[in-house]
Scaffold this active site. Structure first.
Site, short mmCIF file in Angstrom:
data_model
loop_
_atom_site.label_atom_id
_atom_site.label_comp_id
_atom_site.label_asym_id
_atom_site.label_seq_id
_atom_site.Cartn_x
_atom_site.Cartn_y
_atom_site.Cartn_z
N LYS A 90 0.83 -1.19 0.00
CA LYS A 90 0.00 0.00 0.00
C LYS A 90 0.87 1.26 0.00
CE LYS A 90 -3.81 -2.48 2.26
NZ LYS A 90 -4.76 -2.51 3.40
N TYR A 144 -12.00 -2.99 -3.74
CA TYR A 144 -12.61 -3.14 -2.42
C TYR A 144 -14.14 -3.10 -2.47
CZ TYR A 144 -8.17 -2.82 0.23
OH TYR A 144 -6.93 -3.06 0.78
N PHE A 194 -15.57 3.08 7.18
CA PHE A 194 -14.19 3.47 6.85
C PHE A 194 -13.90 3.46 5.35
CE2 PHE A 194 -14.25 -1.11 7.86
CZ PHE A 194 -13.68 -1.66 6.73
N ARG A 245 -1.60 -14.66 3.55
CA ARG A 245 -2.29 -13.90 4.60
C ARG A 245 -1.62 -14.10 5.96
NH1 ARG A 245 -7.12 -10.70 3.74
NH2 ARG A 245 -8.10 -11.69 5.54
N THR A 275 -5.67 -8.14 10.05
CA THR A 275 -6.06 -6.84 9.52
C THR A 275 -5.59 -5.72 10.44
OG1 THR A 275 -8.04 -7.89 8.60
CG2 THR A 275 -8.04 -5.48 8.70
N ARG A 291 2.82 -7.19 9.06
CA ARG A 291 2.15 -6.11 9.81
C ARG A 291 2.61 -6.09 11.27
NH1 ARG A 291 -3.64 -7.61 7.12
NH2 ARG A 291 -3.53 -6.28 5.26
N ASN A 347 -1.99 -0.17 7.27
CA ASN A 347 -1.45 -1.51 7.53
C ASN A 347 -0.58 -2.06 6.39
OD1 ASN A 347 -3.55 -2.08 5.83
ND2 ASN A 347 -4.60 -3.50 7.21
N HIS A 367 -1.66 -5.62 1.36
CA HIS A 367 -2.92 -6.32 1.08
C HIS A 367 -2.63 -7.72 0.58
CE1 HIS A 367 -6.67 -7.52 -0.88
NE2 HIS A 367 -5.91 -7.85 -1.90
N GLU A 419 -8.85 -10.38 -8.40
CA GLU A 419 -7.92 -9.28 -8.19
C GLU A 419 -6.78 -9.31 -9.20
OE1 GLU A 419 -8.94 -9.04 -3.40
OE2 GLU A 419 -6.93 -9.65 -4.00
#
Ligand code: GTP
Ligand code: MG
Length: 148
Positions: free
Chosen positions: A9, A49, A57, A85, A91, A102, A112, A115, A126
């Site tokens: 990100k 998303y 949010f 993941r 998250t 993270r 964070n 992704h 995606e």
């Protein structure tokens, strides 16, 4: 084998964490089959998303994700979606174990740094959204040392 869409990100890029994040996937044994640095747009990110549209949010998330370039990647290998993941962490970075990306590099859920696709189906969607041009196929020289 399985593929997953992993994205660094804008905060991860700005904080100079691109190399470290790529290194973890390389060292684990995953194969990089697509990579680009892109300045995304709110329209594109709303598609990415789409499942979160309506969350309180959501507007802030789109603004954050469009605030600078992201690194879009596809990694391939055994159990890439689920293990990808696990490598990212939870998250909320505060709930992420030390040793995860993270858990080692960030603190706030809205910053964070990375992704990862949450299922094989979302990974395929995606990958098509971020790499309409397709991915690269090649034989990894170390594959027989990583897979039985
Ligand atoms: P991604 O890998 O980015 O998709 O994260 P995730 O799958 O762990 O979580 P989810 O898809 O539910 O949410 C997507 C992103 O929205 C998260 O990574 C956060 O950046 C952001 N987000 C999720 N929940 C919250 C929240 O409660 N507050 C804020 N500010 N951001 C959130
Ligand atoms: Mg998600």
């Amino acid at each position: 084998t399985e593929r997953t869409y992993i994205m660094i990100k804008p905060d991860g890029v700005q904080r100079g964490l691109v190399g470290k994040i790529i290194q973890r996937f390389e060292e684990r044994g995953y194969k990089l089959i697509a990579l680009k640095l892109v300045q995304s747009t709110p329209e594109h990110l709303e598609k990415h998303y789409a499942d979160l549209k309506g969350k309180p949010f959501f507007p802030g998330l789109i603004k954050y994700m469009a605030s600078g370039p992201v690194v879009a990647m596809v990694w391939q290998g055994l159990d890439a979606v689920k293990t990808g993941r696990v490598m990212l962490g939870a998250t909320n970075p505060l709930a992420s174990p030390v040793g995860s990306i993270r858990g080692d590099f960030c603190l706030a859920v809205g910053r964070n740094i990375c992704h990862g696709s949450d299922s094989v189906e979302s990974a395929e969607k995606e990958i098509a959204l971020w790499f309409p041009e397709g991915v690269v196929q090649y034989t990894g020289a170390l594959e027989s040392w990583i897979f039985e």
